[in-house]
Design an enzyme around this catalytic site. Structure first.
Site, PDB file in Angstrom:
ATOM      1  N   SER A 146      12.181 -39.989  27.345  1.00 43.43           N
ATOM      2  CA  SER A 146      13.431 -41.043  26.861  1.00 43.43           C
ATOM      3  C   SER A 146      13.274 -41.007  25.402  1.00 43.43           C
ATOM      4  O   SER A 146      14.218 -41.640  24.849  1.00 43.43           O
ATOM      5  CB  SER A 146      13.316 -42.059  27.811  1.00 43.43           C
ATOM      6  OG  SER A 146      12.485 -42.679  27.690  1.00 43.43           O
ATOM      7  N   ASP A 204       6.524 -47.446  16.284  1.00 37.80           N
ATOM      8  CA  ASP A 204       6.419 -47.646  17.704  1.00 37.80           C
ATOM      9  C   ASP A 204       5.190 -48.442  18.185  1.00 37.80           C
ATOM     10  O   ASP A 204       5.095 -49.357  19.062  1.00 37.80           O
ATOM     11  CB  ASP A 204       6.198 -46.014  18.541  1.00 37.80           C
ATOM     12  CG  ASP A 204       7.399 -45.185  18.245  1.00 37.80           C
ATOM     13  OD1 ASP A 204       8.413 -45.808  17.387  1.00 37.80           O
ATOM     14  OD2 ASP A 204       7.387 -44.042  18.211  1.00 37.80           O
ATOM     15  N   TYR A 254       9.592 -32.809  13.830  1.00 33.05           N
ATOM     16  CA  TYR A 254       9.358 -34.288  13.177  1.00 33.05           C
ATOM     17  C   TYR A 254       8.475 -34.022  11.952  1.00 33.05           C
ATOM     18  O   TYR A 254       8.696 -34.684  10.795  1.00 33.05           O
ATOM     19  CB  TYR A 254       8.822 -35.026  14.341  1.00 33.05           C
ATOM     20  CG  TYR A 254       8.354 -36.379  13.845  1.00 33.05           C
ATOM     21  CD1 TYR A 254       9.323 -37.352  14.340  1.00 33.05           C
ATOM     22  CD2 TYR A 254       7.178 -36.802  13.118  1.00 33.05           C
ATOM     23  CE1 TYR A 254       9.161 -38.901  13.814  1.00 33.05           C
ATOM     24  CE2 TYR A 254       6.921 -38.085  12.863  1.00 33.05           C
ATOM     25  CZ  TYR A 254       7.681 -39.072  13.181  1.00 33.05           C
ATOM     26  OH  TYR A 254       7.528 -40.368  12.734  1.00 33.05           O
TER      27      TYR A 254
END
Ligand code: GLA
Length: 418
Positions: A146, A204, A254
């Protein structure tokens, strides 16, 4: 037996019951009935409100930790074996000696356990040697794939719990709690970069380590200065929509974006040698010197980073002034830039944002996290939630053949021992 515990967990009414189930499962799988009760820890995932792909460009980010995350039931061993298993899959127990993990240079994100091993390795690279092995049972309630930072929550969880349980670090070291949490975020990022090959920024791990209930975290990734901003939306809610898209190769795309930004910075230092990061530039400075970036692709990526950083600073001021509608408008702007200039969105994310725009109660909506799939985040009037869900579910399922999922979330606390 995994299914038995998964079922019990689903029915657990609160964290106290969840803790009891994890202890029971730990004793069962590790056959540890003699051991004193394992300790249970939690570390949260995160959602980023605005400030995307700025954290490896020395910019600002504005995430909050979530009430969902990763749990570990841990007991220490008297040998040097590290045994881990997860209740989220049926791979069983993986065991390795700590010495072997610390000396190994070949294991790279080969499976979820490499995030645990990476942390043990990264601690030792920072001079923190754990004295004994451990039996670790993991359970996470962040939906797989997710983009709500299940890996960062696992890293922060392992760092926090091993430092606490093995070394009593919060009491025995001379560092303040804040210094230790910063160190945990840095070592977790280091482990992800150097052991698992994903060149992520620090957002994060920092958001997970510094989570605080009902507050978002405004972080300057250049200096690691941060402040908490109350994030209680009153008549509005924070609504996360999961595309449920199965995506692959996110890591390499990324890392490519990051490499383009580094290339742009290198070109700009030919004219501005003192420039330390793209986000140290204002958009005005950038427009004056952007032609020095030779590669047009690197130029457009750099443009996103610079403008997104300005948007983030502006958005936080607007939120502090209580101007949610303008905050929402900047969320839409952020999405446009991520989709067109940074090119990290995808059809599924764009479709959700486009539907959100047609619903008057939605103040803003954007992709959140690294991109290429994962989730959108929206600020929506409480009385528009049902309309949004049915409009998105119908149009999205018609277009892609499977349904999205919805979560109403609040900002949650950082890591702790339950
Ligand atoms: C991923 C990375 C973060 C950050 C975001 C994009 O979540 O782990 O460091 O770069 O993407 O903002």
């Amino acid at each position: 037996m995994i299914a038995f515990y998964q079922d019990k967990i689903k029915k657990a009414p609160d964290r106290v019951s969840l803790k009891a189930i994890l202890i029971q499962a730990h004793k069962h799988f590790f056959n540890d009935y003699d051991a004193s009760s394992p300790q249970v820890y939690f570390a949260p995932g995160r959602v980023n409100l605005i400030g995307e792909h700025t954290d490896y460009n020395g910019g600002h980010v504005f995430p909050c930790a979530l009430p969902i995350g990763t749990y570990a039931a841990i007991s220490l061993r008297d040998d040097d074996k590290l045994s881990v298993m997860s209740l989220n899959n049926d791979e069983g127990i993986t065991s390795r000696s700590m010495t072997d993990i610390i000396e190994d240079k070949t294991e790279r994100a080969s499976n979820w356990a490499s995030y645990v091993h990476g942390l043990v390795w990264a601690l030792s690279q920072h001079g923190i040697d754990l004295k004994s092995g451990a039996d670790i049972l993991i359970y996470g309630d962040i939906p797989a794939g997710s983009g709500l930072s299940s890996s960062a929550s696992l890293e922060v969880l392992i760092a926090y719990s091993l430092l606490d349980l093995e070394l009593d670090y919060f009491n025995s070291s001379k560092k303040s709690r804040e210094e230790i949490l910063t160190m945990i975020a840095q070592i977790s990022q280091y482990s992800e970069n150097k052991y698992n090959g994903m060149n992520c920024g620090i957002m994060d791990q920092f958001a997970s380590a510094f989570g605080s209930e009902n507050q978002a975290i405004y972080l300057d990734t250049n200096s690691l200065a941060y402040s908490y901003v109350p994030f209680d939306l009153g008549d509005y809610a924070l609504l996360v929509t999961n595309t449920n898209k199965k995506h692959k190769l996110i890591g390499s795309a990324y890392n490519d974006r990051r490499a383009s930004c580094e290339e742009a910075l290198k070109d700009l230092t030919s004219i501005k040698p003192e420039l330390d990061a793209l986000c140290s530039l204002t958009s005005k400075d950038f427009e004056e010197i952007s032609s020095y970036i030779k590669n047009p692709e690197a130029r457009i990526r750099a443009k996103h980073a610079v403008y997104e950083n300005e948007r983030t600073k502006q958005a936080v001021s607007l939120l502090k002034a209580g101007n949610l509608p303008e905050f929402g408008r900047l969320m839409y702007e952020s999405h446009e830039s991520l989709s067109h200039d940074y090119e990290v969105s995808c059809d599924e994310l764009d479709a959700i944002v486009n539907i959100a725009r047609t619903i008057p109660g939605v103040l803003g909506c954007r992709m959140t996290g690294g991109g290429f799939g994962g989730c959108t985040v929206a600020i929506i009037a409480n009385d528009s939630i049902e309309e949004y869900k049915s409009a998105v579910e119908q149009a999205y399922t018609d277009k892609f053949g499977y349904a999205p999922s919805f979560y109403i979330l609040k900002a949650g606390r950082g890591p702790y021992r339950l």
